[in-house]
Design a protein around this motif. Structure first.
Motif, short mmCIF file in Angstrom:
data_model
loop_
_atom_site.label_atom_id
_atom_site.label_comp_id
_atom_site.label_asym_id
_atom_site.label_seq_id
_atom_site.Cartn_x
_atom_site.Cartn_y
_atom_site.Cartn_z
N ILE A 173 0.83 -1.21 0.00
CA ILE A 173 0.00 0.00 0.00
C ILE A 173 0.86 1.26 0.00
CG2 ILE A 173 -0.22 0.04 2.53
CD1 ILE A 173 -2.87 1.10 -0.07
N VAL A 174 2.03 1.18 0.66
CA VAL A 174 2.94 2.33 0.68
C VAL A 174 3.49 2.58 -0.72
CG1 VAL A 174 5.13 3.19 1.59
CG2 VAL A 174 3.53 2.02 3.11
N ARG A 175 3.90 1.50 -1.39
CA ARG A 175 4.41 1.65 -2.75
C ARG A 175 3.33 2.18 -3.70
NH1 ARG A 175 9.30 -0.62 -3.59
NH2 ARG A 175 10.03 -2.21 -2.11
N THR A 176 2.11 1.71 -3.51
CA THR A 176 1.01 2.17 -4.35
C THR A 176 0.77 3.66 -4.18
OG1 THR A 176 -0.07 0.00 -4.25
CG2 THR A 176 -1.45 1.88 -4.85
N VAL B 65 1.20 9.30 -6.19
CA VAL B 65 1.68 10.68 -6.03
C VAL B 65 2.57 11.06 -7.21
CG1 VAL B 65 3.17 12.17 -4.64
CG2 VAL B 65 1.47 10.74 -3.52
N LEU B 66 3.47 10.15 -7.62
CA LEU B 66 4.32 10.43 -8.77
C LEU B 66 3.49 10.60 -10.05
CD1 LEU B 66 7.33 8.00 -8.14
CD2 LEU B 66 7.31 10.50 -7.93
N LEU C 84 -5.57 7.89 -5.33
CA LEU C 84 -4.86 8.20 -4.09
C LEU C 84 -5.84 8.49 -2.96
CD1 LEU C 84 -2.15 8.70 -2.67
CD2 LEU C 84 -2.25 11.07 -3.49
N ARG C 85 -6.92 9.19 -3.27
CA ARG C 85 -7.94 9.48 -2.25
C ARG C 85 -8.56 8.18 -1.73
NH1 ARG C 85 -10.22 13.47 -4.50
NH2 ARG C 85 -9.46 15.06 -3.08
N ILE D 213 -1.29 13.67 3.76
CA ILE D 213 -1.99 12.62 4.51
C ILE D 213 -1.42 11.25 4.17
CG2 ILE D 213 -4.21 11.47 4.83
CD1 ILE D 213 -5.55 14.18 4.40
N ALA D 214 -1.18 11.00 2.88
CA ALA D 214 -0.61 9.72 2.46
C ALA D 214 0.78 9.53 3.05
CB ALA D 214 -0.56 9.65 0.94
N GLY D 215 1.57 10.60 3.10
CA GLY D 215 2.90 10.49 3.69
C GLY D 215 2.84 10.12 5.16
#
Length: 197
Positions: free
Chosen positions: A23-26, A31-32, A73-74, A161-163
């Protein structure tokens, strides 16, 4: 048996590297992807003065790429930027508040830059019958830049938030348990909506 260097025979002194949760990689890829879309939109700004159609295509493609990446991402952050306050805990509320405050500062600064640049462009406008065309091209270029920044501002919130959500499992070392809990919570909430009993 311990060797003179202080390490146990057959074992490396380096700490084992934790695997990065999927999930972190996703989230990082999304974001990229959103950043790439914004870069394509900004590429349309100078292209507008060179080739109108190419600039329009760059604006359209960049917008689609960035918006799709932001929607995904949301979802990956469980819409924490839009959820009611009573559905978030204190830590999540504070994280969202900081992200929104940062995004507001970005919005003010970027819009000021765009329209100050437009006012400077008018100082170097061409005189004569082509002056109106130059004005229209400048307005379109500023429109492309403004669109990029309007897409970038919510991305600042989502990225922040994702970070924070990525940092938690990486620091705690309990990535699998957290992902499993998130999946269970999502499944349970879906089941509750479908079957009120």
């Amino acid at each position: 048996m311990t060797s003179p260097t202080g390490t146990t025979n057959g074992q490396s002194s380096r700490p084992t590297k934790r695997p990065v949760p999927p999930i972190v990689r996703t989230r990082q890829r999304l974001v990229l992807g959103a950043d790439f879309g914004i870069a394509v939109i900004l590429l349309g700004v100078p292209l507008r003065f060179i080739q109108e159609d190419t600039g329009l295509v760059a604006w359209f493609l960049g917008t689609m790429i960035s918006v799709v990446a932001q929607v995904a991402l949301r979802r990956s952050i469980r819409s924490q930027d839009n959820r009611p306050d009573d559905e978030l805990d204190e830590y999540e509320l504070l994280r969202r508040y900081k992200a929104q405050r940062t995004a507001l500062l970005w919005a003010q600064g970027l819009l000021m830059i765009v329209w100050m640049t437009f006012s400077l462009l008018t100082l170097f406008r061409r005189q004569g019958p082509e002056s109106f065309d130059t004005l229209i091209d400048s307005l379109y270029a500023c429109l492309y830049a403004t669109a990029a920044f309007l897409i970038f501002v919510p991305l600042v919130i989502l990225r922040s938030i994702a970070g924070g959500m990525n940092r938690d499992p990486l620091i705690s070392g309990e990535a699998e348990e957290i992902e499993d809990a998130d999946a269970l919570n999502t499944t349970a909430s879906t089941t509750t909506r479908e079957d009120p009993s």
